[in-house]
Write an enzyme that holds these catalytic residues in place. Structure first.
Site, PDB file in Angstrom:
ATOM      1  N   ARG A   1      -6.647  10.421   2.543  1.00 10.12           N
ATOM      2  CA  ARG A   1      -5.955  11.549   1.081  1.00 10.12           C
ATOM      3  C   ARG A   1      -6.758  10.974   0.601  1.00 10.12           C
ATOM      4  NH1 ARG A   1       0.117  11.786   3.590  1.00 10.12           N
ATOM      5  NH2 ARG A   1      -0.824  12.647   5.664  1.00 10.12           N
TER       6      ARG A   1
ATOM      7  N   ASP B   1       6.188   8.645   9.172  1.00 11.29           N
ATOM      8  CA  ASP B   1       5.314   9.225   8.627  1.00 11.29           C
ATOM      9  C   ASP B   1       4.176   9.782   8.916  1.00 11.29           C
ATOM     10  OD1 ASP B   1       4.446   5.772   5.996  1.00 11.29           O
ATOM     11  OD2 ASP B   1       2.087   7.533   7.619  1.00 11.29           O
TER      12      ASP B   1
ATOM     13  N   SER C   1       2.366  14.238   2.865  1.00 11.72           N
ATOM     14  CA  SER C   1       3.158  13.068   3.232  1.00 11.72           C
ATOM     15  C   SER C   1       4.026  13.624   4.235  1.00 11.72           C
ATOM     16  CB  SER C   1       3.481  12.660   2.637  1.00 11.72           C
ATOM     17  OG  SER C   1       4.857  12.373   2.406  1.00 11.72           O
TER      18      SER C   1
ATOM     19  N   ARG D   1       6.830  12.512   3.736  1.00 14.10           N
ATOM     20  CA  ARG D   1       8.658  11.922   2.346  1.00 14.10           C
ATOM     21  C   ARG D   1       9.297  13.377   2.526  1.00 14.10           C
ATOM     22  NH1 ARG D   1       4.566  11.898  -1.731  1.00 14.10           N
ATOM     23  NH2 ARG D   1       3.460  10.452  -0.387  1.00 14.10           N
TER      24      ARG D   1
ATOM     25  N   ASP E   1       5.446  -2.062   4.086  1.00 17.91           N
ATOM     26  CA  ASP E   1       4.007  -1.343   3.104  1.00 17.91           C
ATOM     27  C   ASP E   1       3.641  -1.087   2.584  1.00 17.91           C
ATOM     28  OD1 ASP E   1       4.849   0.390   4.545  1.00 17.91           O
ATOM     29  OD2 ASP E   1       3.540   0.567   6.172  1.00 17.91           O
ATOM     30  N   HIS E   2       4.313  -0.257   1.564  1.00 20.93           N
ATOM     31  CA  HIS E   2       4.504   0.983   1.308  1.00 20.93           C
ATOM     32  C   HIS E   2       4.921   0.674  -0.608  1.00 20.93           C
ATOM     33  CE1 HIS E   2       3.909   3.859   3.961  1.00 20.93           C
ATOM     34  NE2 HIS E   2       3.289   4.987   3.061  1.00 20.93           N
TER      35      HIS E   2
HETATM   36  C1  MIC Z   1       1.397   9.002   2.200  1.00 23.47           C
HETATM   37  O1  MIC Z   1      -0.008   8.298   3.317  1.00 23.47           O
HETATM   38  O2  MIC Z   1       1.074  10.017   1.978  1.00 23.47           O
HETATM   39  C2  MIC Z   1       2.502   8.164   2.683  1.00 23.47           C
HETATM   40  C3  MIC Z   1       3.020   7.706   1.277  1.00 23.47           C
HETATM   41  O3  MIC Z   1       2.627   6.776   3.772  1.00 23.47           O
HETATM   42  C4  MIC Z   1       3.077   8.796   3.331  1.00 23.47           C
HETATM   43  C5  MIC Z   1       4.893   9.024   3.786  1.00 23.47           C
HETATM   44  C6  MIC Z   1       5.257   8.376   1.852  1.00 23.47           C
HETATM   45  O4  MIC Z   1       5.357   9.737   1.466  1.00 23.47           O
HETATM   46  O5  MIC Z   1       6.340   7.695   2.318  1.00 23.47           O
HETATM   47  C7  MIC Z   1       3.122  10.394   4.643  1.00 23.47           C
HETATM   48  O6  MIC Z   1       2.013  10.045   5.343  1.00 23.47           O
HETATM   49  O7  MIC Z   1       4.524  10.259   5.453  1.00 23.47           O
HETATM   50 FE1  SF4 Z   2       0.262   3.606   3.873  1.00 22.80          FE
HETATM   51 FE2  SF4 Z   2      -0.325   6.086   4.346  1.00 22.80          FE
HETATM   52 FE3  SF4 Z   2      -1.934   4.569   2.802  1.00 22.80          FE
HETATM   53 FE4  SF4 Z   2      -1.420   4.295   5.485  1.00 22.80          FE
HETATM   54  S1  SF4 Z   2      -2.285   6.223   5.085  1.00 22.80           S
HETATM   55  S2  SF4 Z   2      -1.968   2.978   4.464  1.00 22.80           S
HETATM   56  S3  SF4 Z   2       0.494   4.337   5.227  1.00 22.80           S
HETATM   57  S4  SF4 Z   2      -0.158   5.036   2.007  1.00 22.80           S
END
Ligand code: MIC
Ligand code: SF4
Length: 768
Positions: A467, A179, A662, A664, A114-115
């Site tokens: 976010r 995640d 995140s 990550r 998805d990312h």
């Molecule tokens: C996000 O919302 O910041 C992400 C991208 O989903 C991350 C995961 C990532 O950095 O791969 C998360 O929230 O963990």
């Molecule tokens: Fe994807 Fe993270 Fe955004 Fe949700 S918050 S849509 S998991 S990047």
């Protein structure tokens, strides 16, 4: 969409539909069979009534400790029921899992693509391009999933958290996900916790998984929502109250008649965004709304089993009668008085109601002209959300208005997309000029290839995402993102002004008359049922003979080498790579957007390390000085690589809530790879702190936060006390200044006895 997906299937995947059973119903049945006894056992152990959080946690405990654990102090070991991983983090997770030499995952697990999907011209093109661009990574993930018996959801099938809610979440269960928005499943009463890949590897390896016994915040929702106020406004309000740090080490448990009045997907919006407060997770008690959602998503049996376990899936009545006695903190929100709101820019806890926005625009000089509106994401793309958004769009279109700004929609899953399309909502949004993006993260994770502004141009956007850190959506530091409910965002597209309050303000029409919105109307669940879709799912195969291949020349994937063990000595003469000013979120440490490409290649992604962090000495972003050569003007990653080549260990010093955001683990692995020995901060976000420990970097906190001010750019640093390192032992940071003088700061460590062993071994994986 289906057509596109079929093309994709033929193009890059061989299809292995050996078995379409995706829900591990056996596991769920067994779970409910045992739940009553387990909850009773926990009640006997504590000798008192239990909150819902405790019921779930302690029915998943690996072993009850001899003495009752203290909330916020003791680390406990759990056995979660399942694991979910998204493509950007699954790469590192699977690369680490492969180093364990295990044959298959010991618990049901899934990978969701998805990312990595771009957001540019619309779903069909974007998806096809992304599949080409990421073919190597998808092929790696698909073959790794097959080899290790993990379910695989192809690109286009949906966003991890929406798919988990639709297919896998069950009340009272416990899961981890790589995640931070994994808590979305709390909307279905599951304790779902965001973790780094190394933690997911523990769970997949069947090793008890450690978590700090959380404090529990009770949120009593009184009354019912009315008017424009939506579930989103509840979590924005909670964010405003608790702030981005307020959830650290805590689980947020909602209850009350207000909680029962919210749809299951509305609850999921709230638990999803608990991540913005740093909460370990958030959860709602089981109720009829959850039951209805389960039934409509083909899980009647799960609903029946949960119905029979109602008491085990709710806090005890004594807890509800005297909540202050059982929760560490109690927050009360009267939903009847709640107003629709915005949070932002740049942080999800800067809260203002829509009626306060006009004054804020003037006072803060926010650009009043909105440039883009974006709805959807894992947080807000339910049937209810889109139906409300479509209802406001329809009102405006019927009145002859046209949208003043572009609108983009990211549906959460193929199931949601097909259903809103069948029910005519997509048509309304299309008439409002919406671009429908792929069922994926898209602009929410910075995959937005935005063309309407120049880099550095100050501008306002509005989203229904979760976010809004700087650069998050479009990579532009000067974009100000405000977050609100999907219906609010949609209404704003017809005014185009941030100061507009759709509840009270009017819009002038071309003929001079005025239009005023009436309250949005939505439907919690589709009256005709969902267009049930498992499009894009590949079931795990038993005994696959497949080989997972990585091209040695690949710039996107590389096998992992183990980090070296600690040499047994205190650290001497370290240098400072970065003293970060203000927020240092995971996006500051390891940017997403274009860098998502390198999530499977540690050395390549390390080239972005701290690129967005602000240098406390110069206020510059991403740029520092190599103190060995005295050369300034280089980027932090360039300097990091120079230190690595010179075998020079280094530290980072940071303010509050280091690593917010995140899950990550790249944000820990990259500094580790470049030679970081310790991150010394005023405080840490939970997942980031664990990730550092897992990868062998010490997360240490200043005993006195003021000592942050004592750290100069060009000193040498000794970290003393490591040879006697044990839980809670004090550590001394000796700051040796260039003028020959020295100061010392006392540092605290939060390592458990086991985590001390990880440190000594060089990383948790080496210890395992
Ligand atoms: C996000 O919302 O910041 C992400 C991208 O989903 C991350 C995961 C990532 O950095 O791969 C998360 O929230 O963990
Ligand atoms: Fe994807 Fe993270 Fe955004 Fe949700 S918050 S849509 S998991 S990047």
């Amino acid at each position: 969409m289906l057509a596109v997906n079929s093309v994709i299937s033929i193009r890059i995947f061989e299809i292995y539909y050996k078995n379409m059973e995706i829900r591990d119903l056996e596991l769920v049945r067994k779970f409910y069979q045992e739940l009553g006894a387990k909850v009773q056992n926990a009640k006997d152990y504590f000798g008192r009534p239990l909150t819902l959080t405790e019921k779930i946690l302690f029915s998943h405990i690996a072993e009850f400790p001899k003495t009752q654990p203290v909330r916020g102090e003791d680390t406990l070991n759990f056995q979660p029921d399942r694991v979910a991983m998204q493509d950007a983090t699954a790469q590192m997770a699977m690369l680490q899992f492969m180093t364990t030499n295990l044959k298959s995952s010991k618990v049901p697990a899934t990978i969701h693509c998805d990312h990595l999907i771009r957001a540019h011209s619309g779903s069909t093109n974007d998806l096809l391009k992304s599949i080409d661009e990421n073919a190597e990574v998808y092929e790696f993930l698909r073959t790794a999933a097959e080899k290790y018996q993990v379910g695989f959801w192809k690109p286009g099938s949906g966003i991890i958290h929406q798919v988990v809610l639709e297919q896998y979440a069950f009340p009272g269960g416990m899961m981890v996900g790589t995640d931070s928005h994994t808590p979305n499943a709390g909307g279905l009463g599951m304790l779902a916790i965001g973790v780094g890949g190394a933690d997911a590897v523990d769970v997949m390896s069947g090793i008890p998984w450690g978590l700090l016994n959380p404090k529990i915040v009770g949120v009593h929702l009184k009354g019912k929502l009315s008017g424009w106020a939506s579930p989103k406004d509840i979590i924005l309000k909670v964010a405003g109250i608790l702030t981005v740090q307020g959830g650290t080490g805590k689980i947020i448990e909602y209850f009350g008649e207000g909680a029962e009045s919210l749809s299951c997907t509305g609850k999921a919006t709230i638990t999803n965004m608990g991540a913005e407060l740093g909460a370990t997770t958030s959860v709602f008690p089981y109720d009829q709304k959850m039951s209805a959602y389960l039934k409509l998503t083909e899980r009647e049996e799960v609903a029946r089993l949960a119905d029979n376990n109602l008491a085990n899936l709710s806090p005890d009545p004594e807890v509800l009668r005297e909540p202050a006695k059982y929760y560490d903190r109690l927050v009360e929100i009267d939903l009847t008085t709640l107003e629709p709101a915005w949070v932002g820019p740049h942080t999800p806890d800067l809260y203002r109601t829509v009626s306060e926005m006009s004054a804020a625009v003037k006072a803060e000089d926010y650009p009043n002209d909105i440039r883009f509106a974006l709805i959807g994401s894992c947080t807000n793309s339910s049937y209810e959300d889109i139906s409300k958004a479509a209802s406001v769009a329809k009102q405006a279109l019927d009145a002859g208005l046209t949208a003043k700004i572009p609108l983009m929609v990211t549906p959460g899953s193929d199931q949601v997309f097909q259903t809103i399309k069948r029910d005519g909502m997509m048509e309304v949004l299309n008439q409002a000029g919406a671009t429908v993006l792929a069922n994926a993260c898209g602009p929410c994770i910075g995959q937005w290839q935005r063309e309407d502004i120049k880099p550095g141009e100050k501008n306002t956007i509005i989203t229904s995402y979760n976010r809004n850190f700087k650069k998050r959506n479009d990579g532009n530091e000067e974009t100000m993102a405000f977050i609100g409910s999907p219906e609010l965002v949609t209404a704003m597209t017809f005014s185009g002004q941030l100061s507009f309050n759709p509840v009270t303000d009017e819009i002038k029409k071309a003929d001079g008359s005025v239009f005023k919105f009436s309250v949005p109307v939505g439907q919690e669940l589709p009256p005709k049922g969902f267009m049930l879709s498992k499009e894009g799912y590949i079931a795990p195969l038993v005994d696959s003979k497949i080989q997972v291949v990585i091209d040695p020349k690949s710039d996107r994937l590389a096998f992992l080498e183990r980090f070296s063990a600690w040499d047994g000595n205190d650290y001497y003469d370290l240098v400072l790579l970065l003293k970060a000013k203000g927020k240092c979120t995971t996006d500051h440490i390891s940017q997403a957007g274009p860098w998502l490409k390198y999530r499977g290649h540690l050395e390549n992604i390390a080239k972005n390390t701290y690129l967005s962090a602000v240098n406390a000495f110069t206020n510059e972003t991403g740029i520092g000085v190599n103190v060995l050569t005295g050369q300034g003007g280089s980027t932090f990653p360039e300097i990091g690589f120079q230190y690595r080549a010179a075998k020079q260990g280094w530290i980072v010093v940071a303010d509050e809530n280091y690593g917010e955001g995140s899950s990550r683990e790249h944000a820990a692995m990259q500094p580790r790879f470049l030679g970081c020995k310790a991150v010394i901060a005023k405080s840490f976000a939970r997942i980031a702190e664990t990730n550092l420990k897992k990868q062998g970097v010490l997360p240490l906190t200043f005993a006195s936060g003021k000592d942050y001010d004592l750290i100069p750019a060009d000193a040498r640093f000794d970290i003393i006390g490591l040879t006697e390192l044990q839980p809670e032992s004090k550590i001394t940071l000796v700051v040796k200044k260039v003028d020959g003088s020295q100061v010392s700061c006392i540092l605290n460590n939060t390592l458990t006895a086991e985590q001390v062993e990880w440190f000594k071994a060089g990383a948790a994986l080496n210890y395992v």
